[in-house]
Scaffold this active site. Structure first.
Site, short mmCIF file in Angstrom:
data_model
loop_
_atom_site.label_atom_id
_atom_site.label_comp_id
_atom_site.label_asym_id
_atom_site.label_seq_id
_atom_site.Cartn_x
_atom_site.Cartn_y
_atom_site.Cartn_z
N HIS A 242 18.86 27.62 17.89
CA HIS A 242 19.91 28.10 16.99
C HIS A 242 21.04 28.77 17.78
CE1 HIS A 242 21.83 29.41 13.31
NE2 HIS A 242 21.93 30.62 13.83
N ARG A 245 23.16 26.07 19.12
CA ARG A 245 24.03 25.58 18.03
C ARG A 245 25.18 26.55 17.81
NH1 ARG A 245 24.15 22.85 12.84
NH2 ARG A 245 24.41 24.28 11.09
N HIS A 268 27.72 22.29 7.26
CA HIS A 268 27.74 23.39 6.30
C HIS A 268 28.35 22.92 4.98
CE1 HIS A 268 27.69 26.73 9.61
NE2 HIS A 268 26.48 26.31 9.29
N TYR A 277 30.83 32.27 12.80
CA TYR A 277 31.06 31.92 14.20
C TYR A 277 32.43 32.39 14.68
CZ TYR A 277 27.03 28.93 13.42
OH TYR A 277 25.79 28.47 13.09
#
Length: 297
Positions: A242, A245, A268, A277
């Site tokens: 994760h 990512r 998403h 992010y």
């Protein structure tokens, strides 16, 4: 006679098209509450409970040191079940209608730096043999596509289209998306497929990534793989697929990609999920700004 629980499972499978993993999670949470209710309230039928009983269960979960995130997930399963019962007119009022989720402290996920990622690839420059070739391709796929761990595990050999430089993944709620493959790793695919064909025994032949025994990878295997390679270059507490990512998204934004494009690549459903992010990107932007602005000289 079909029970309401089985009817709910059928609904999740056929109408909501949830994955078997998600359905099992929902079912386990419901069964857990049923057991609690039977032991503490001597009541078999959870269709007739009130919120005070559910609240007692929540308190017991918190007392058992189960995290608020996990408790909220369990309640979400129960809420979905009662919404379904309402839909089929099995109940008249959802006992969780006015429930508010437990507060969760937001922990900022710290991505790997571009330097740390580059260092991993330097150390994997010339992979030898099936496992090293596979591991390098896995890390490169995570970093160049941003796919989720479960998406990578379930990629099938037929999902890779090297003629068009694309790979198909199955995301949350069985939503397919096509991701671009960078030319720089196209050759790695060919090398891996060649190494894979030399395995003595292959049981799960449809899946792209396999163990040396020819079996499909699992979650813990992939986690250990990422953790092992990044532990050599990073002192960050979390070193997981994760975080890789997360690094993919953050590095794209830092280098000028727009939020909508990153949203589509990550799979998403809304921009709100992608906006987490931007925190790291903002830090990078502030650094550039402070280094460059004349008033800060």
């Amino acid at each position: 006679m079909v029970t309401t629980t089985q009817a709910f499972v059928d609904y999740l499978q056929k109408e909501k098209k949830y994955s078997p993993h998600t359905i099992n999670a929902y079912l386990n949470d419901i069964i857990s509450f049923q057991s609690f209710n039977k032991i503490n309230f001597e009541q078999d039928n959870i269709e007739q409970v009130d919120y005070s009983q559910i609240r007692t269960w929540i308190v017991s979960l918190v007392d058992a040191d189960i995290s608020n995130v996990s408790v909220n997930r369990k309640i979400a399963s129960l809420k979905a079940f009662y919404k379904f019962l309402l839909k089929i007119k099995q109940i008249e009022v959802n006992p969780l209608l006015k429930h508010k989720a437990l507060k969760i402290s937001k922990k900022l996920q710290i991505p790997f730096s571009e330097k740390e990622v580059a260092e991993v690839f330097v150390r994997m420059w010339n992979p030898l043999g099936f496992e090293e070739v596979r591991n390098k391709l896995i890390i490169d796929l995570f970093y160049t596509t941003g796919m989720r761990r479960t998406e990578l595990i379930h990629v099938k050999a037929a999902d890779v289209d090297l003629s068009n430089n694309t790979i198909k993944v199955l995301g949350k709620r069985n939503k397919e998306r096509i991701l671009p493959i960078l030319p720089i790793i196209k050759e790695q695919f060919s090398l891996y497929i060649s190494e894979r064909s030399s395995l003595e025994s292959v049981k799960d032949i449809e899946f792209l990534f396999l163990t040396k025994k020819g079996l499909k990878l699992n979650d813990s295997f992939v986690y250990r793989l990422i953790n092992s390679y990044f532990s050599t270059v990073s002192e960050k507490v979390k070193k997981s697929p994760h975080i890789l990512r997360h690094s993919f998204a953050t590095h794209l934004l830092n280098n000028g990609a727009d939020l909508n494009s990153v949203k589509e690549l990550l799979g998403h459903s809304s921009l709100a999920s992608t906006q987490i992010y931007t925190h790291s990107s903002l830090s990078e932007l502030k650094k550039v700004y402070e280094d460059a602005h004349p008033r800060n000289k």
